[in-house]
Design a protein around this motif. Structure first.
Motif, mmCIF file in Angstrom:
data_model
loop_
_atom_site.group_PDB
_atom_site.id
_atom_site.type_symbol
_atom_site.label_atom_id
_atom_site.label_comp_id
_atom_site.label_asym_id
_atom_site.label_seq_id
_atom_site.Cartn_x
_atom_site.Cartn_y
_atom_site.Cartn_z
ATOM 1 N N UNK A 73 -52.296 54.107 -10.324
ATOM 2 C CA UNK A 73 -53.217 53.792 -11.461
ATOM 3 C C UNK A 73 -52.546 52.289 -12.093
ATOM 4 N N UNK A 74 -51.105 52.471 -12.520
ATOM 5 C CA UNK A 74 -50.758 51.435 -13.085
ATOM 6 C C UNK A 74 -50.654 49.983 -12.281
ATOM 7 N N UNK A 75 -50.241 50.271 -10.811
ATOM 8 C CA UNK A 75 -50.333 49.055 -9.965
ATOM 9 C C UNK A 75 -51.848 48.437 -9.956
ATOM 10 N N UNK A 76 -52.809 49.254 -9.931
ATOM 11 C CA UNK A 76 -54.217 48.866 -9.802
ATOM 12 C C UNK A 76 -54.603 48.217 -11.291
ATOM 13 N N UNK A 77 -54.322 48.690 -12.293
ATOM 14 C CA UNK A 77 -54.436 47.925 -13.672
ATOM 15 C C UNK A 77 -53.881 46.478 -13.819
ATOM 16 N N UNK A 78 -52.512 46.461 -13.276
ATOM 17 C CA UNK A 78 -51.698 45.305 -13.396
ATOM 18 C C UNK A 78 -52.506 44.230 -12.473
ATOM 19 N N UNK A 79 -53.087 44.696 -11.228
ATOM 20 C CA UNK A 79 -53.578 43.587 -10.312
ATOM 21 C C UNK A 79 -54.916 43.139 -10.896
ATOM 22 N N UNK A 80 -55.608 44.117 -11.531
ATOM 23 C CA UNK A 80 -57.117 43.818 -11.864
ATOM 24 C C UNK A 80 -56.581 42.704 -13.150
ATOM 25 N N UNK A 81 -55.592 42.863 -13.911
ATOM 26 C CA UNK A 81 -55.397 42.005 -15.069
ATOM 27 C C UNK A 81 -54.977 40.531 -14.582
ATOM 28 N N UNK A 82 -54.206 40.487 -13.438
ATOM 29 C CA UNK A 82 -53.606 39.499 -12.796
ATOM 30 C C UNK A 82 -54.893 38.679 -12.267
ATOM 31 N N UNK A 83 -55.838 39.222 -11.602
ATOM 32 C CA UNK A 83 -57.279 38.876 -10.978
ATOM 33 C C UNK A 83 -57.920 38.096 -12.010
ATOM 34 N N UNK A 84 -58.286 38.862 -13.077
ATOM 35 C CA UNK A 84 -59.043 38.101 -14.380
ATOM 36 C C UNK A 84 -58.538 37.051 -14.869
ATOM 37 N N UNK A 141 -45.794 40.499 -11.423
ATOM 38 C CA UNK A 141 -44.713 41.044 -11.163
ATOM 39 C C UNK A 141 -44.330 42.487 -11.215
ATOM 40 N N UNK A 142 -45.136 43.170 -12.347
ATOM 41 C CA UNK A 142 -45.026 44.585 -12.396
ATOM 42 C C UNK A 142 -45.862 44.993 -11.462
ATOM 43 N N UNK A 143 -47.105 44.491 -10.914
ATOM 44 C CA UNK A 143 -47.944 45.174 -10.162
ATOM 45 C C UNK A 143 -47.266 45.137 -8.552
ATOM 46 N N UNK A 144 -46.482 44.268 -8.179
ATOM 47 C CA UNK A 144 -45.739 44.169 -7.045
ATOM 48 C C UNK A 144 -44.523 45.234 -7.164
ATOM 49 N N UNK A 145 -43.974 45.460 -8.204
ATOM 50 C CA UNK A 145 -42.864 46.137 -8.332
ATOM 51 C C UNK A 145 -43.165 47.799 -8.339
ATOM 52 N N UNK A 146 -44.547 47.958 -8.909
ATOM 53 C CA UNK A 146 -45.095 49.320 -8.891
ATOM 54 C C UNK A 146 -45.647 49.676 -7.299
ATOM 55 N N UNK A 147 -45.852 48.666 -6.866
ATOM 56 C CA UNK A 147 -46.382 48.799 -5.237
ATOM 57 C C UNK A 147 -45.116 49.204 -4.258
ATOM 58 N N UNK A 148 -44.038 48.427 -4.465
ATOM 59 C CA UNK A 148 -42.946 48.699 -3.814
ATOM 60 C C UNK A 148 -42.447 50.108 -4.168
#
Length: 334
Positions: A126-137, A157-164
């Motif tokens: 969920x944290x990765x999804x939220x970070x990516x949606x903020x980046x998209x916006x 950066x946070x989104x990619x880190x959480x995904x890995x």
């Protein structure tokens, strides 16, 4: 930022992603033709992943068209972020979230309903999804890579880190709980080893691609990271579909193992006794006999011995020479 290091990786990444999208479609066709009795929610998952993959491929093609055809003559084209790029980031986040939640559910099942590990994995997803949606916006709003890096680059950066991190957690958890379920039966252990191999293979592909994209995003000021980011979506979709399609192979492997189990067999009253008796009687064994008994369902050992006996007696007795050979073939249906 040169054209070579900015738009070139986008073109190559788009071509690779389209190829992987074809693999996703093939996996979907295979699933449709083989697994007719799956539950409704699982089939919805599969076709939802397939539609998201097609939509992602469409956005990749639109972004390449905007960069290389429609706005090629524009000034500072390398720094411009079209809306389609933001769309690919959003779809990657959504696809990643769905697939990682599926693997978190697998961890929950394999771990015998340990909710704490499932909650941790779901929270990271969920944290990765939220970070990516903020980046998209923010990408769609500022339409500039320079401004995006300066203002909210840490969110990406946070989104990619959480995904890995989530890839590591899921793969290690599945491997750990699968190894704990090993038994004394070789057929079951072979299936568990196959599942472990699939887990490591799928997790390593997504992790390596995400990690390299993260390193390039942090260290290099160009768009190579985005070319790799295009492929992340396809790798997650293929990991999800290959896991489902591998069930048929595992079932065939299990059924063949049940019919022909290769279990270690020790029968001290048969083979070993015969070998001991032959050694005591003849003292010689042919060089073609191996003392290691193959662990299979049928063991057949052929032992040939040749003994030469000569004797000297009195003058009125002839010298006698008997040569004989025998063959012991213990029927070995174990």
């Amino acid at each position: 930022m040169s054209i070579f290091s900015s738009l070139g990786p986008l073109l190559l990444g788009g071509l690779v992603s389209l190829f992987l999208s074809g693999v996703v479609s093939m996996q979907t066709v295979l699933y449709t033709s083989v697994y007719h009795t799956d539950t409704m929610w699982l089939r919805i998952f599969v076709y939802g992943i397939w539609l998201l993959d097609l939509l992602h491929s469409t956005f990749v093609c639109i972004s390449n068209w905007d960069y290389l055809i429609a706005n090629w003559a524009e000034e500072n084209i390398q720094d411009w972020i079209p809306w389609s790029i933001g769309g690919t980031v959003m779809l990657t986040a959504l696809m990643t979230f769905i697939v990682q939640c599926f693997f978190a559910w697998r961890v929950h099942t394999v771990s015998q309903s340990r909710w704490w590990i499932t909650i941790i994995l779901a929270a990271v997803a969920a944290g990765r999804l939220i970070a990516a949606l903020v980046s998209t916006a923010y990408m769609i709003r500022v339409q500039s890579y320079v401004a995006f890096r300066r203002d909210v680059g840490w969110v990406f950066t946070l989104g990619l880190t959480l995904s890995a991190l989530l890839d590591i957690l899921v793969a290690s958890s599945l491997c750990y709980y699968l190894r704990k379920r090993r038994s004394a039966f070789a057929s079951m252990d072979a299936i568990i080893n196959t599942l472990t191999f699939y887990t490591i293979q799928n997790g390593s592909l997504t992790f390596v691609t995400t990690f390299i994209s993260l390193i390039l995003w942090v260290t290099v000021d160009n768009l190579i990271f985005l070319g790799l980011h295009f492929a992340i979506t396809k790798l997650y979709a293929n990991a999800f579909l290959s896991t489902l399609n591998a069930r048929k192979t595992l079932r065939l492997q299990q059924s063949s193992a049940d019919q022909d189990p290769s279990l270690p067999v020790v029968l001290p009253g048969t083979v070993s006794d015969r070998l001991s008796r032959v050694r005591m009687r003849s003292g010689q064994l042919s060089t073609g006999v191996s003392e290691s008994i193959p662990m299979s369902t049928k063991v057949e050992i052929n032992i040939e011995r040749s003994v030469q006996i000569s004797g000297d007696y009195h003058d009125d007795a002839d010298t006698e020479r008997d040569v004989y050979s025998s063959k012991d073939t213990p029927p070995g249906q174990f």
